[in-house]
Design a protein around this motif. Structure first.
Motif, PDB file in Angstrom:
ATOM      1  N   LYS A 162      66.204 -34.705  89.989  1.00 35.05           N
ATOM      2  CA  LYS A 162      66.961 -35.851  89.479  1.00 35.05           C
ATOM      3  C   LYS A 162      66.892 -35.917  87.962  1.00 35.05           C
ATOM      4  O   LYS A 162      67.904 -36.186  87.298  1.00 35.05           O
ATOM      5  CB  LYS A 162      66.395 -37.141  90.086  1.00 35.05           C
ATOM      6  CG  LYS A 162      67.226 -38.383  89.782  1.00 35.05           C
ATOM      7  CD  LYS A 162      68.567 -38.342  90.487  1.00 35.05           C
ATOM      8  CE  LYS A 162      69.320 -39.649  90.334  1.00 35.05           C
ATOM      9  NZ  LYS A 162      70.647 -39.602  90.972  1.00 35.05           N
ATOM     10  N   LEU A 163      65.724 -35.659  87.403  1.00 33.53           N
ATOM     11  CA  LEU A 163      65.612 -35.662  85.940  1.00 33.53           C
ATOM     12  C   LEU A 163      66.494 -34.569  85.348  1.00 33.53           C
ATOM     13  O   LEU A 163      67.179 -34.798  84.336  1.00 33.53           O
ATOM     14  CB  LEU A 163      64.152 -35.450  85.523  1.00 33.53           C
ATOM     15  CG  LEU A 163      63.914 -35.301  84.009  1.00 33.53           C
ATOM     16  CD1 LEU A 163      64.467 -36.481  83.233  1.00 33.53           C
ATOM     17  CD2 LEU A 163      62.418 -35.109  83.717  1.00 33.53           C
ATOM     18  N   ALA A 164      66.503 -33.391  85.961  1.00 38.39           N
ATOM     19  CA  ALA A 164      67.352 -32.307  85.461  1.00 38.39           C
ATOM     20  C   ALA A 164      68.826 -32.719  85.485  1.00 38.39           C
ATOM     21  O   ALA A 164      69.588 -32.419  84.545  1.00 38.39           O
ATOM     22  CB  ALA A 164      67.138 -31.047  86.295  1.00 38.39           C
ATOM     23  N   GLN A 165      69.251 -33.421  86.537  1.00 38.51           N
ATOM     24  CA  GLN A 165      70.635 -33.895  86.606  1.00 38.51           C
ATOM     25  C   GLN A 165      70.944 -34.856  85.463  1.00 38.51           C
ATOM     26  O   GLN A 165      72.011 -34.774  84.840  1.00 38.51           O
ATOM     27  CB  GLN A 165      70.881 -34.582  87.952  1.00 38.51           C
ATOM     28  CG  GLN A 165      70.872 -33.648  89.150  1.00 38.51           C
ATOM     29  CD  GLN A 165      70.922 -34.408  90.465  1.00 38.51           C
ATOM     30  OE1 GLN A 165      71.207 -35.605  90.487  1.00 38.51           O
ATOM     31  NE2 GLN A 165      70.636 -33.706  91.565  1.00 38.51           N
ATOM     32  N   HIS A 166      70.015 -35.765  85.181  1.00 39.92           N
ATOM     33  CA  HIS A 166      70.220 -36.708  84.074  1.00 39.92           C
ATOM     34  C   HIS A 166      70.308 -35.978  82.735  1.00 39.92           C
ATOM     35  O   HIS A 166      71.095 -36.356  81.848  1.00 39.92           O
ATOM     36  CB  HIS A 166      69.094 -37.728  84.044  1.00 39.92           C
ATOM     37  CG  HIS A 166      69.234 -38.833  85.045  1.00 39.92           C
ATOM     38  ND1 HIS A 166      70.182 -39.824  84.932  1.00 39.92           N
ATOM     39  CD2 HIS A 166      68.564 -39.095  86.189  1.00 39.92           C
ATOM     40  CE1 HIS A 166      70.076 -40.663  85.955  1.00 39.92           C
ATOM     41  NE2 HIS A 166      69.111 -40.235  86.745  1.00 39.92           N
TER      42      HIS A 166
END
Length: 450
Positions: A25-29
């Motif tokens: 999720k952090l990578a997506q952000h």
């Protein structure tokens, strides 16, 4: 959710968990933040994993800027604070529970491993007030029994208690050695708390040792201007005192946090913290300390009536406390300390004659080994002399304060002297005694011109 000792390994991990984000999720952000800038990057789970497990160096400047964007951090912090300590990892208090205490232990261990984190405060002033309110409201939970591991050795525990009680005496003559020994004691105590077997009374003794060691270390960090580290140590001390069911010690830690808040320009928050702390304080000498620190905050707020009342109550409680044996952590509190704080209060309230009288009394009562306090007293006395337009007396006091502060090595004391030289004495810079003092200070100080 607050993380256990094993789970908290890196500030980025903690920051993600606060938001409920996986590495993916952090990578997506991060990828979305890059697209908003018209950029294309290849952030993925493996990259985040490497950052959190220190398999690579710090992220590139671009990735750090994107992380700041994602977490809502002012980009200016990236330039003043190194990776990963600009991350908003520890920006709210831990709960007063066994899990919260373990999280505080972990935070302190991280701080001991990374001693250069000094550029930002861990908690906002409002969060400090909230922590004080929770401490006043929540009853200590009894230790839940022995943990898996070896049983605590009575000889080791007695040695820890004795050593931690003696170590603050080294602070004036060997501050760095004192810090090193306190760190070793805290590591040993946390290891025992987290892995050894012990009964309830032994657990409370261990938590008391940790609280006293962390409180002493916090003051040393505070004196060196390392306010973030001081706050982390005070927070651990508060949790440990709470687990030990030592309300006076916990109130004392809160009074330290309040003093720090006043020093750093948050007197209103200091008053709120002290109000919560006072509700749980039992010993008269401990109440005296809280009252005098409340007076300091009220004086900065220009509340002359409230200041006078707080000082009178502090004196009354100190007199009552003489009939009792004061707890070790506040046994240093004396009439000299009350006088120096009263003097600072009257300076803040523009009453230099009362300030000078109080400070002169304090200087006459102060024991020789309290050199850091003496340096601060002398600086305040110089300010009182300047307010009374006695420049020569101010020069004499400032020179004595400089020599004393250099002997302690405490940055907080030296900063007070530097500010006196560069600001308070600046309007009198052409007078011979001031010029001579500034020349003397340049020769003695190694950190550049004043």
């Amino acid at each position: 959710m607050f993380m256990t000792v094993e789970a908290v390994r890196h500030p980025l991990t903690y920051t993600r968990d606060q938001r409920g984000w996986s590495m993916e999720k952090l990578a997506q952000h991060l990828n979305l933040a890059a697209r908003r800038r018209g950029l294309r990057i290849a952030a993925d789970r493996s990259r985040v994993y490497r950052w959190e497990h220190r398999r690579v160096g710090a992220p590139s400047d671009l990735y750090q800027e994107l992380l700041a964007d994602v977490f809502g951090v002012d980009p200016a912090r990236l330039r003043t604070t190194g990776w990963p300590w600009w991350l908003p990892a520890y920006d709210r208090p831990f709960p007063f529970s066994p899990a919260g205490a373990r999280a505080a232990h972990t935070e302190l261990l991280v701080d001991l491993d990374q001693p250069d984190r000094r550029a930002f405060l861990v908690l906002t002033a409002g969060s400090l007030v909230g922590m004080a309110a929770d401490w006043a409201r929540v009853e200590p939970e009894r230790l839940a029994g022995a943990l898996a591991g070896r049983r605590v050795d009575e000889g080791l525990l007695t040695w820890l208690e004795s050593s931690v009680g003696r170590l603050p005496g080294l602070a004036n003559t060997s501050p760095q050695e004192c810090v090193d020994l306190l760190c070793a004691a805290m590591r040993a105590t946390i290891r025992l708390l987290d892995s050894a077997r012990y009964d309830g009374p032994t657990g409370r003794r261990l938590h008391t040792v940790l609280a006293q060691a962390a409180q002493s270390a916090a003051w040393l960090h505070f004196d060196q201007g390392r306010h973030a580290s001081a706050q982390r140590h005070w927070r651990t001390a508060l949790h440990a005192a709470h687990s030990a069911d030592d309300r006076d010690l916990g109130a004392g830690v809160l009074s330290d946090l309040a003093y720090s808040a006043t020093w750093l320009g948050h007197p209103g928050e200091a008053v709120d913290i002290l109000t919560h702390a006072r509700t749980r304080t039992r010993h008269a000498t401990a109440r005296s300390l809280l009252d005098v620190r409340r007076a300091r905050a009220l004086a900065v707020l220009k509340d002359d009536v409230g200041t006078a009342r707080a000082l009178n109550e502090a004196e009354h409680q100190l007199d009552r406390g003489r009939a009792q044996t004061a707890p070790a952590w506040v046994s240093w509190m004396s009439s000299a300390d009350l006088s120096v704080d009263a003097g600072r209060c009257w300076l803040d309230l523009a009453d230099p004659r009362r300030a000078a009288a109080a400070l002169e009394e304090g200087l006459s009562l102060l024991v020789p080994e309290r050199e850091r306090t003496r340096a601060i007293m002398l600086t305040y006395h110089a300010h009182a002399a300047l307010a009374g337009r006695d420049v020569d007396a101010a020069v004499t006091d400032t020179r004595a304060a400089l020599d004393t502060a250099l002997g302690t090595g405490a940055s907080r004391c030296l900063d007070l002297v530097r500010n006196t030289l560069s600001q308070s004495l600046e309007p009198h810079r052409d007078e011979p005694s001031v010029r001579e003092l500034r020349s003397y200070a340049r020769r003695r100080l190694t950190s550049g011109p004043v």
